[in-house]
Design an enzyme around this catalytic site. Structure first.
Site, PDB file in Angstrom:
ATOM      1  N   SER A 117      32.425  43.064  15.883  1.00  0.00           N
ATOM      2  CA  SER A 117      33.606  43.931  15.941  1.00  0.00           C
ATOM      3  C   SER A 117      34.818  43.192  16.515  1.00  0.00           C
ATOM      4  CB  SER A 117      33.313  45.216  16.726  1.00  0.00           C
ATOM      5  OG  SER A 117      32.926  44.917  18.051  1.00  0.00           O
ATOM      6  N   ASN A 118      34.625  42.387  17.540  1.00  0.00           N
ATOM      7  CA  ASN A 118      35.745  41.608  18.085  1.00  0.00           C
ATOM      8  C   ASN A 118      36.169  40.498  17.117  1.00  0.00           C
ATOM      9  OD1 ASN A 118      36.834  42.555  20.601  1.00  0.00           O
ATOM     10  ND2 ASN A 118      34.832  42.154  21.503  1.00  0.00           N
ATOM     11  N   ILE A 166      27.624  27.333  26.406  1.00  0.00           N
ATOM     12  CA  ILE A 166      28.303  26.252  25.700  1.00  0.00           C
ATOM     13  C   ILE A 166      27.985  24.931  26.403  1.00  0.00           C
ATOM     14  CG2 ILE A 166      30.548  25.341  24.968  1.00  0.00           C
ATOM     15  CD1 ILE A 166      29.711  27.944  23.542  1.00  0.00           C
ATOM     16  N   ASN A 224      36.772  32.890  26.024  1.00  0.00           N
ATOM     17  CA  ASN A 224      35.739  33.931  25.992  1.00  0.00           C
ATOM     18  C   ASN A 224      36.313  35.249  26.483  1.00  0.00           C
ATOM     19  OD1 ASN A 224      33.086  34.992  25.692  1.00  0.00           O
ATOM     20  ND2 ASN A 224      32.714  34.742  27.879  1.00  0.00           N
ATOM     21  N   HIS A 275      34.907  38.792  28.397  1.00  0.00           N
ATOM     22  CA  HIS A 275      33.772  39.364  29.133  1.00  0.00           C
ATOM     23  C   HIS A 275      34.068  40.827  29.433  1.00  0.00           C
ATOM     24  CE1 HIS A 275      30.186  39.204  31.586  1.00  0.00           C
ATOM     25  NE2 HIS A 275      30.835  39.913  32.492  1.00  0.00           N
TER      26      HIS A 275
END
Length: 189
Positions: free
Chosen positions: A13-14, A87, A101, A103
């Site tokens: 979705s993101n 990563i 990123n 969160h």
């Protein structure tokens, strides 16, 4: 044109939100999505959106100099959108302050290994927090410990369930993540 690769592990979705946001941009493009789970929903989203989505393994990520060289040659930034693997240092070195990123909590609270998605929302609920939010940050060698770029908050009610909290977080993610990524990319080049 700044080229972004998105790393995803779930429904996407993101990733879809980022793809839509940059679809007609003259300065930033989402060139490809990479996913480490063969059955993840992000593959269907990318097919529908006509954006290439490639599968890769944990071994590709951790042990492939060729994979990292390809990423460094083809992309300017990597954006993690629900990506759950750590990563490796070699990739961080190839993309210094160019791996971003998101969160689903206000770091440093509720961060670290195993703290993602509903695990975070259930912990927020269990601790009766009165607010939570999102954190967009650079990726470093530790889970959720990179320099914070942006945070947004939302108020919580005692009656909010973990699902209610998740919905509030998604609203913040969709509103802020693409804009913050764009700001970082345009500012840092």
């Amino acid at each position: 044109m700044h080229r972004i690769a998105i790393f995803a592990s779930g429904s996407g979705s993101n990733a879809e939100n980022l793809i839509h946001y940059f679809k007609n941009s003259k300065t930033v493009t989402v060139s490809k999505v990479y996913c480490n789970k063969r059955d993840a929903g992000v593959f269907d989203r990318c097919k529908r959106l006509e954006v290439p989505c490639d599968f890769f393994t944990k071994e590709d990520l951790n042990n492939s100099e060729r994979f990292i060289k390809t990423l460094a040659k083809d992309y300017d930034y990597i954006v993690l959108a629900g990506f759950l693997l750590k990563i490796p240092e070699e990739l961080i070195s190839a993309f210094p302050n160019k791996i971003i990123n998101i969160h689903p909590a206000l770091l440093p609270k509720y961060g670290g290994k195993g703290m993602y998605g509903m695990h975070v929302h259930k912990a927020v609920k269990a601790n009766r927090e009165t607010e939570t939010g999102i954190t967009i940050h650079y990726v470093n060698e530790q889970y959720d410990e990179g320099a914070i770029i942006f945070q947004a908050k939302t108020q919580l009610k005692n009656t909010d369930s973990a699902d209610d909290i998740a919905q509030k977080i998604h609203t913040l993610e969709y509103a802020h993540f693409p804009k913050v990524v764009e700001e970082v990319v345009l500012k840092n080049g």
